[in-house]
Design an enzyme around this catalytic site. Structure first.
Site, PDB file in Angstrom:
ATOM      1  CG  ASP A 181      47.467  50.857  51.368  1.00  0.00           C
ATOM      2  OD1 ASP A 181      46.289  51.230  51.431  1.00  0.00           O
ATOM      3  OD2 ASP A 181      48.343  51.198  52.191  1.00  0.00           O
ATOM      4  CE1 TYR A 478      54.043  49.030  57.508  1.00  0.00           C
ATOM      5  CE2 TYR A 478      54.217  47.076  56.149  1.00  0.00           C
ATOM      6  CZ  TYR A 478      54.288  48.446  56.288  1.00  0.00           C
ATOM      7  OH  TYR A 478      54.611  49.236  55.211  1.00  0.00           O
ATOM      8  CD  GLU A 514      56.199  48.393  52.211  1.00  0.00           C
ATOM      9  OE1 GLU A 514      55.219  48.198  52.972  1.00  0.00           O
ATOM     10  OE2 GLU A 514      56.138  48.279  50.983  1.00  0.00           O
TER      11      GLU A 514
HETATM   12  C1  GCB Z   1      52.534  47.210  52.717  1.00  0.00           C
HETATM   13  C2  GCB Z   1      52.537  47.634  51.289  1.00  0.00           C
HETATM   14  C3  GCB Z   1      52.277  49.106  51.103  1.00  0.00           C
HETATM   15  C4  GCB Z   1      51.181  49.549  52.065  1.00  0.00           C
HETATM   16  C5  GCB Z   1      51.661  49.320  53.488  1.00  0.00           C
HETATM   17  C6  GCB Z   1      50.583  49.691  54.527  1.00  0.00           C
HETATM   18  O1  GCB Z   1      53.023  46.170  53.057  1.00  0.00           O
HETATM   19  O2  GCB Z   1      53.686  47.246  50.587  1.00  0.00           O
HETATM   20  O3  GCB Z   1      51.914  49.351  49.779  1.00  0.00           O
HETATM   21  O4  GCB Z   1      50.791  50.881  51.887  1.00  0.00           O
HETATM   22  O5  GCB Z   1      51.964  47.961  53.659  1.00  0.00           O
HETATM   23  O6  GCB Z   1      50.621  50.775  55.062  1.00  0.00           O
HETATM   24  O7  GCB Z   1      49.692  48.874  54.741  1.00  0.00           O
END
Ligand code: GCB
Length: 621
Positions: A181, A478, A514
């Site tokens: 991404d 997320y 993350e």
């Molecule tokens: C993730 C990735 C990262 C993306 C992010 C997103 O899990 O590791 O490279 O930019 O999510 O914002 O989707």
């Protein structure tokens, strides 16, 4: 690989500025090779444009075909070398070094091929002495062909898809597919330099350190190339210039009494302390006495991992930091000093003590500042987007091992680097991932037994085949964004479950590597709705309440996704890029930045062994 520095025995010439540039728009992208563009000045092969170096080429012109170009591009620079480099032909070595070029590079000097290198983000160099010597006064022509094509076996992987339906696509139409991404910026991204050494020279230095309260040991190894008959002497100086230890020979140990340890930012009033290790080589060659000198900054610190903690110099370290990208308007991934310094000021303003080099090694100039300011780094290789079985095959594995060798060779002496990350979010639920990660991690540990190794996962704890081999579990999630979008209320339960499952299974410390939410700056909504600044803030607060419970147990860090907005491929979920930054791409704070700032300073003060640090103690804040 030693970073090129000027020393009493080494000279350096930077080749930044404008280079001639030509993209090969021929159908197979191979006209440059068929017509041997490297044999003559590039302008004689066809139209060229000015291209700044370092910079990505993509955003420099108004041409969308260049922005999205896939294939070979050609760069050229003519340079006059100082006469003294070329006169004593046997005793001066002239080296051409690229900080990085993305992705596959072939380099010619005066039409003679001198280097070929696979992989972006890491340096490569060539001894060009034999090509340039004997021709003082004649400009030396450097030609570079660079191909940004990604295949299932490159790192990161990608694939080229040919669109053969003539009712939908023009003839020879193809696209580059990627599974990561960020925009696949390409070009000469980091400084290009010419430097000299004597013909017998210090090729590499490896330093590791151990310490107790009152004594530290600095173990060193020096490799010399060019002769077996030489002598080496070493002296370690403190920041006042006082020699605190001396040694000789290619390997040994220096003893430092009452050492100034290298401490992370906000963990000590004088973070990032580095000694200077001066290595002096003397050798006889071709009837002359040659001397080579190289000075390496050395930070003394230790790193240990227990089942619940990450220890730096024996003290628990909590990662309160960010994930970044090398990314900016116009120059893309090109090294940009004003931006680099601005980012370090923002990191320190934020109270961040660490970052992960998501998702590839960053410029050596950035790493130098991490060492100097005490910003702790999880150093990640470009193993991002490894999603298919083919990319777990032997060809990919062999390349991944080479990339880890190049990364460790480049960054092994950096005190700021406390852990290697061999990949981000691979498809580690696939069975071949077990052998693949076992091998890559074992290889990395063999290259550097002094640091823990990890990779970053988003796979369910029960399905992940790579996790058994890591020292620290790094997990991305997320909640309320990609899962249960809009439902902030699910975060506490889901995040707690995530941590408990991982810990129960592995009894290893965990970093939330993350978490995040997109926000469009200036978009407001109360109650918080997705993409508003309020939603990003509310998401942070939900995550933080769980971190605060679990950091008393085994959670050892939190790294927000992302420090700043960044460019991605175009797509229906990206509005001119990824907007999960707490700063905009132009480095203006969104509301979330202030939430994080309060939190990071609070954590720093709770966990610091120092008297409370206030923002006013730090002069630039
Ligand atoms: C993730 C990735 C990262 C993306 C992010 C997103 O899990 O590791 O490279 O930019 O999510 O914002 O989707």
């Amino acid at each position: 690989m030693l970073y090129p520095r000027e020393t009493p025995s080494r000279e350096l010439k930077e080749l930044g500025g404008l280079w001639s540039f030509r993209a090969d728009f021929s159908a197979g992208r191979a006209a440059g090779f068929a017509q041997r563009w490297y044999r003559q000045p590039l302008r004689q092969t066809g139209p060229v444009i000015d291209m700044p170096v370092p910079a990505s080429f993509n955003d420099i012109t108004q041409d969308p075909n260049l922005e999205n170009y896939i294939g070979w591009v050609w760069y050229e620079k003519e340079v006059l070398l100082p006469r003294r480099w070329l006169q004593d032909d046997l005793n001066t070595r002239v080296v051409l070094r690229f900080g990085s070029a993305h992705y596959y590079s072939i380099v010619w000097v005066n039409g003679v091929q001198v280097a070929e290198h696979e992989g972006g983000h890491l340096p490569f160099e060539a001894d060009i002495s034999s090509v340039v010597q004997g021709s003082p006064g004649i400009p030396c022509r450097i030609t570079v062909a660079i191909n940004n094509t990604l295949t299932p076996h490159t790192l990161p992987p990608g694939s080229i898809q040919y669109m053969n339906d003539v009712s939908k696509y023009p003839k020879n139409y193809f696209v580059q597919n990627i599974k990561f991404d960020f925009f696949n910026y390409a070009g000469i991204h980091r400084p290009v330099v010419l430097y000299t050494t004597p013909s017998v020279y210090i090729d590499d230095i490896t330093v590791t350190t151990t310490s107790s309260e009152s004594v530290a040991m600095v173990q060193y190894q020096v490799s010399v190339v060019g002769s077996a008959l030489y002598s080496l002497s070493l002296s370690l100086r403190d920041q006042e210039g006082k020699v605190v230890a001396t040694g000789d020979g290619p390997a040994g140990e220096l003893k430092v009494l009452d050492p100034n340890l290298w401490w992370p930012y906000l963990m000590h009033e004088n973070p990032g302390y580095r000694y200077s290790l001066e290595v002096k080589l003397q050798a006889q060659a071709n009837g002359a006495l040659l001397e080579d000198v190289y000075t390496l900054p050395v930070g003394i610190r230790t790193v240990h991992v227990t089942s619940t903690q990450f220890l730096i110099n024996g003290k628990p370290f909590y990662f309160h930091g960010v994930n970044k990208h090398e990314d900016a308007d116009i120059r893309g991934k090109g090294l940009d000093w004003p931006l680099v310094v601005k980012d370090f000021n923002l990191l320190r303003w934020l109270g961040a003590n660490s970052f992960r080099t998501s998702h590839y090694p960053y410029a050596e100039e950035i790493m130098d500042l991490c060492d100097a300011y005490g910003i702790v780094v999880i150093d990640e290789c470009p193993g991002v987007g490894i999603k298919t079985a083919e990319s777990f095959g032997n060809k990919s594995l062999q390349h991944h091992l080479v990339v880890m060798e190049e990364l460790v060779r480049r960054d092994k002496n950096r005190p700021s680097v406390v852990m290697w990350s061999v990949a981000n979010e691979p498809a580690s639920q696939l069975p071949p991932a077990a052998y693949y990660f076992k091998t890559v991690i074992a290889h990395t540990k063999a290259l550097d037994p002094s640091r823990p190794v990890t990779f970053v996962t988003d796979v369910n704890y029960a399905l992940d085949h790579g996790a058994p081999y890591v020292d620290v579990i790094c997990v991305n999630s997320y909640f309320s964004w990609y899962h249960d979008p809009g439902h902030l209320e699910v975060i506490p339960l889901q995040l707690t479950t995530q941590f408990e499952n991982w810990y129960k299974t592995y009894q290893k410390p965990i970093i939330q590597s993350e978490y995040g939410a997109d926000s469009v700056p200036g978009l407001h909504s109360d109650p918080p709705l997705m993409f508003s600044e309020e939603y990003q803030k509310a998401m942070l607060k939900e995550y933080h309440s769980v971190f605060d419970k679990k950091r008393k147990e085994y959670v050892i860090g939190e790294l927000i996704w992302n420090f700043a907005d960044f460019m991605t491929n175009q797509g229906t979920t990206r509005v001119l890029g990824n907007k999960k930054g707490i700063f905009t791409r132009q480095r203006q704070p969104k509301s979330a930045a202030f939430v994080l700032r309060e939190r990071y300073w609070k954590i720093a003060n709770e966990s610091s062994c120092l008297p409370p640090i206030t923002k006013s103690h730090i002069c630039f804040l």
